[in-house]
Scaffold this active site. Structure first.
Site, PDB file in Angstrom:
ATOM      1  N   LYS A  12      38.066  52.858  28.629  1.00  0.00           N
ATOM      2  CA  LYS A  12      37.218  53.782  29.206  1.00  0.00           C
ATOM      3  C   LYS A  12      38.409  54.986  30.313  1.00  0.00           C
ATOM      4  CE  LYS A  12      33.262  53.994  32.469  1.00  0.00           C
ATOM      5  NZ  LYS A  12      32.396  53.418  33.782  1.00  0.00           N
TER       6      LYS A  12
ATOM      7  N   LYS B 206      33.598  46.324  41.855  1.00  0.00           N
ATOM      8  CA  LYS B 206      33.093  47.065  43.525  1.00  0.00           C
ATOM      9  C   LYS B 206      33.769  46.064  44.554  1.00  0.00           C
ATOM     10  CE  LYS B 206      31.621  50.804  41.486  1.00  0.00           C
ATOM     11  NZ  LYS B 206      32.415  52.018  41.582  1.00  0.00           N
TER      12      LYS B 206
ATOM     13  N   LYS C 176      36.139  58.243  36.383  1.00  0.00           N
ATOM     14  CA  LYS C 176      36.943  59.103  37.445  1.00  0.00           C
ATOM     15  C   LYS C 176      37.638  58.871  38.380  1.00  0.00           C
ATOM     16  CE  LYS C 176      32.381  61.415  37.184  1.00  0.00           C
ATOM     17  NZ  LYS C 176      31.223  61.916  38.437  1.00  0.00           N
TER      18      LYS C 176
END
Length: 333
Positions: A196, A113, A199
């Site tokens: 994976k 992040k 979104k």
């Protein structure tokens, strides 16, 4: 009866990875008399990325509708919104006293992040695992149906539970474990060659539960491939492994085996494989999409579900918080 807890961030309509990584198991668990399920919308978690208020409300409703469209029954499990329980942020505060800066900075998702959002490295991102642990232990959960990417967070939850029990010399919190009905944890791959489905990936990398038939066909036909095998039983590149993994999820065993053999003997035609995968995916998604769209226009029903869920979750959360405060000595008078 063992308690099962899991939740989903309202960051958009759920995709196949969300469904297979978690929601499918929610549905299976609700039919099992050995489990008491709590499934929530993690709206506090979504604030770490500064969601716009109007957009957040829309996404929360979409996620609730997706839960119900996927088969969750509010008569059998508790469905609630995270922010409806003030006990969660209070227990989160107390659990932060047992979390250490060094261990939080090592979390893989935190590192990811801060690379992606250097302008928004907020305290919520750093303490995300503590809030996730709180979501689980607020109901003293035994099982958490999660995908592979959440295993580190679940391990930290076990550590926090053990640390609390050790610090206060009690045997209060269970150490929750990942649960997938004895199968390996499912990790649904993306159509862009990533391992994976996400979104946050490219626009065509994920299959969403509200995708139209044409959307599904277009995305799958554009899925990344190579030039094809040149030797029998050749090792497969990641993008081809992904197509076979998706086919294993939505196609029949006979279909999968047919294309598997074709790859191994160098006769596979990726166009044919993609067309078959697209039609099988449509057959899988269409019933969920139909129910989802019906639910989204029935806001009264969605509201009824989460308000009733709040009442049930409130009792469990209140008892845990009261016990924890008593154990910690926060009971002066």
């Amino acid at each position: 009866m063992e308690t099962v807890v899991s939740g989903t961030r309202p960051t958009g309509v759920l995709h196949l990875g969300n469904y297979y990584g978690a929601v499918r198991n929610y549905v299976r668990m609700q039919e099992d008399p050995n489990y008491n399920g709590y499934f929530f919308i993690a709206d506090f978690h979504s604030l770490t990325t500064h969601q716009q208020p109007d957009e957040l409300g829309k996404l929360v409703k979409q996620t609730i509708a997706a839960y119900l469209a996927s088969g969750l029954d509010p008569e059998k499990v508790t469905i609630y919104i995270q922010s409806h329980l003030p006990q969660i942020p209070e227990l989160y505060l107390l659990m932060n006293m047992l979390a250490y800066k060094g261990e939080l900075e090592k979390v893989a998702t935190f590192k990811e992040k801060i690379r992606q959002h250097k302008e928004n490295v907020n305290a919520g991102l750093l303490t995300y695992p503590v809030l996730m642990a709180t979501d689980i232990i607020i109901h003293r959960a035994h099982k958490v149906p999660v995908g592979k990417d959440q295993e580190q967070h679940l391990e930290m939850t076990r550590n926090f539970a053990k640390r609390f029990n050790s610090r206060y010399e009690v045997d209060y919190f269970p150490e929750p474990t990942a649960f997938n009905y004895g199968e390996e944890l499912v990790k649904v791959p993306g159509l862009d060659g990533s391992t994976k489905m996400s979104k946050s990936g490219t626009v065509n990398s994920a299959i969403f539960l509200d995708d139209s038939d044409d959307d599904i066909r277009r995305k799958i036909m554009r899925a990344k491939t190579d030039t094809g095998p040149t030797a029998e039983n050749q090792e497969r590149p990641q993008e081809i492994i992904n197509l076979f993994d998706l086919m294993q999820i939505v196609s029949t065993e006979e279909t999968y085996t047919s294309f598997d053999k074709a790859y191994n003997n160098c006769t596979i035609r990726y166009g044919d494989m993609k067309k078959q995968l697209a039609e099988d995916m449509i057959g899988y998604i269409a019933p969920i999409r139909k129910k989802l769209n019906e639910l989204l226009v029935d806001e009264d029903h969605l509201s009824k579900v989460v308000l009733e869920g709040r009442e049930k979750a409130w009792d469990s959360a209140s008892k845990t918080l009261a016990d924890v405060k008593n154990i910690m000595g926060l009971n002066y008078f």
